[in-house]
Design a protein around this motif. Structure first.
Motif, short mmCIF file in Angstrom:
data_model
loop_
_atom_site.label_atom_id
_atom_site.label_comp_id
_atom_site.label_asym_id
_atom_site.label_seq_id
_atom_site.Cartn_x
_atom_site.Cartn_y
_atom_site.Cartn_z
N THR A 33 0.90 -1.55 -0.02
CA THR A 33 -0.59 0.30 0.05
C THR A 33 0.87 1.43 0.20
O THR A 33 1.60 1.35 1.10
CB THR A 33 -1.25 -0.03 0.89
N MET A 34 0.76 2.04 -0.96
CA MET A 34 2.12 3.26 -1.00
C MET A 34 0.80 4.16 -1.04
O MET A 34 0.18 4.99 -2.20
CB MET A 34 2.25 3.45 -2.53
N ASN A 35 0.56 4.36 0.59
CA ASN A 35 -0.47 5.86 0.79
C ASN A 35 0.47 6.88 0.18
O ASN A 35 1.90 6.86 1.00
CB ASN A 35 -1.03 5.80 1.75
N ALA A 36 -0.10 8.13 -0.30
CA ALA A 36 0.63 9.15 -0.11
C ALA A 36 1.78 9.92 1.27
O ALA A 36 0.70 9.60 2.19
CB ALA A 36 0.45 10.65 -0.89
N LEU A 37 3.28 9.79 1.60
CA LEU A 37 3.47 9.99 2.36
C LEU A 37 3.79 11.65 2.51
O LEU A 37 4.74 11.89 1.67
CB LEU A 37 4.77 9.34 2.79
N SER A 38 3.52 12.13 3.67
CA SER A 38 4.15 13.73 3.16
C SER A 38 5.76 13.89 3.74
O SER A 38 6.30 13.37 3.88
CB SER A 38 3.59 14.39 5.02
N ALA A 39 5.79 14.70 2.69
CA ALA A 39 7.39 15.74 3.05
C ALA A 39 7.88 15.57 4.38
O ALA A 39 7.04 15.83 5.20
CB ALA A 39 7.20 16.07 2.15
#
Length: 381
Positions: free
Chosen positions: A181-187
């Motif tokens: 699961t490649m959910n968007a990670l915050s920078a």
């Protein structure tokens, strides 16, 4: 020549039902059988040292375990066998193949030296061992001896397996890939003033449930956790650098009803980065992996790690951790822990260096720490 089923069934009768290791052609029948057997569990490790740590965590939590690997990988196990199993008295059964056996089956040149010194390595590490059984009638006596030795010494026991010891067993179970699961990670956006290690550990202790097991990596992390409040539910690694995650995996798999919190460090995690894909594949829902990252090897003088140039949260996500959180403040750490327990979680926390003056070392011996941790795990199970 033995049938894999005969050995495995008798081992299971003695309580061995979790197997881990790294493949070898000599071990092919055993590994194939354990993968196919629904009553057994097999965790494939990326290296032999990780396998030892997985089995050790499982044993602490009440599940007898077997580690299987080629003798050429013996070197990868020396660190955990000597600085984890030996000092904490954690017995696991080792099945080590005898590649390059002097006078035995012709083998590849890379096995020649290890074949000559396999028995000497057991002797050097003060680990008891025996030859792998040659026929069906030897299985029970050899296994009983192994169990008796492990119960008496608290140390691992080795079985040295020569070529052709086990009949072939064809693997029937196909690979079981698991989607990432490649959910968007915050920078990364770390605060200017980072929390200290002591502050984060205090937050972890206050956020932990009474039934949570805490496993702290070697160095200042374990010492600081001890200094804040010593608890029977806490295990302080004083060696086996990089093994906290895989040890926690073993505990989590053996006791799936309990939340297990691993307190790791950037230097330790980088040393055995191979642990992340194994944990990410197994995905125990009850494991919370917290990385305290101060970008240095603080307990050895403050030398820099390379974590300042690595996004370890993104690495964990790419390795299969379904829930990955960057926690920049103590409130965020507390919230992430409070919400964890329904799926494998990785919490990345940047911490400020320092705060280690007069940090005490645990006065309780490592084997005493392990004994009370084991007793607490069993009593609370």
């Amino acid at each position: 020549m033995l049938q894999a089923s005969s050995f495995m069934q008798q081992a299971r009768e003695l309580g061995f039902d979790l197997f881990t290791g790294v493949p070898c052609s000599y071990l092919k029948p055993f590994i194939n059988y354990t993968i196919d057997a629904p009553e057994l569990a097999y965790i494939g490790a990326a290296n032999e040292g990780d396998a030892v740590a997985i089995a050790s965590g499982s044993e602490l939590a009440g599940r007898r375990s077997v580690v299987m690997f080629q003798n050429s990988g013996f070197g990868n196990t020396v660190n955990p066998l000597t600085s984890l199993n030996a000092i904490f008295r954690i017995p696991v059964l080792l099945i080590v193949t005898w590649r390059g056996e002097p006078g035995g089956n012709p083998d590849e040149p890379q096995h020649e030296l290890m074949g000559q010194i396999t028995k000497e390595l057991f002797d050097t590490m003060h680990l008891p061992y025996a030859m792998f059984p040659q026929d069906e009638g030897e299985i029970a006596p050899v296994l009983r001896r192994a169990v008796n030795e492990m119960e008496h010494t608290g140390l691992p026991f080795g079985l040295i397996m020569p070529h052709g010891a086990v009949a072939d067993h064809a693997l029937k179970t196909p690979p079981q890939p698991r989607a990432i699961t490649m959910n968007a990670l915050s920078a990364p956006n770390w605060p200017v003033t980072l929390p200290t290690r002591m502050e984060v550990l205090r937050t972890v202790q206050s956020s932990a449930r009474a039934t949570d097991a805490l496993i702290a990596t070697t160095g200042f992390t374990g010492r600081a956790l001890y200094a804040l409040e010593d608890r029977s539910s806490q295990l302080y690694l004083v060696g086996s650098m990089g093994c906290a995650g895989t040890l926690g995996l073993g505990v989590a798999v053996a006791q799936p009803q309990r939340r297990v919190i691993v307190l790791d460090g950037d230097g330790a995690a980088l040393m055995r980065l191979s642990a992340l894909p194994t944990i990410g594949y197994e995905r125990p829902q009850n494991l919370v992996h917290i990385l305290l990252d101060n970008e240095i090897h603080e307990s050895t003088g403050g030398q820099a790690t390379v974590s300042h140039s690595v996004d370890l949260a993104a690495v964990a996500q790419a390795c299969g951790y379904p829930r990955v959180i960057r926690a920049g403040t103590l409130d965020e750490v507390a919230a992430a822990i409070d919400e964890a327990g329904e799926e494998l979680t990785f919490i990345h926390v940047k911490t400020a260096p320092g705060g280690t003056k007069d940090l005490p070392r645990p006065t309780v011996k490592p084997y005493e720490v392990a004994a009370r941790f084991r007793a607490w795990l069993h009593a609370e199970a």
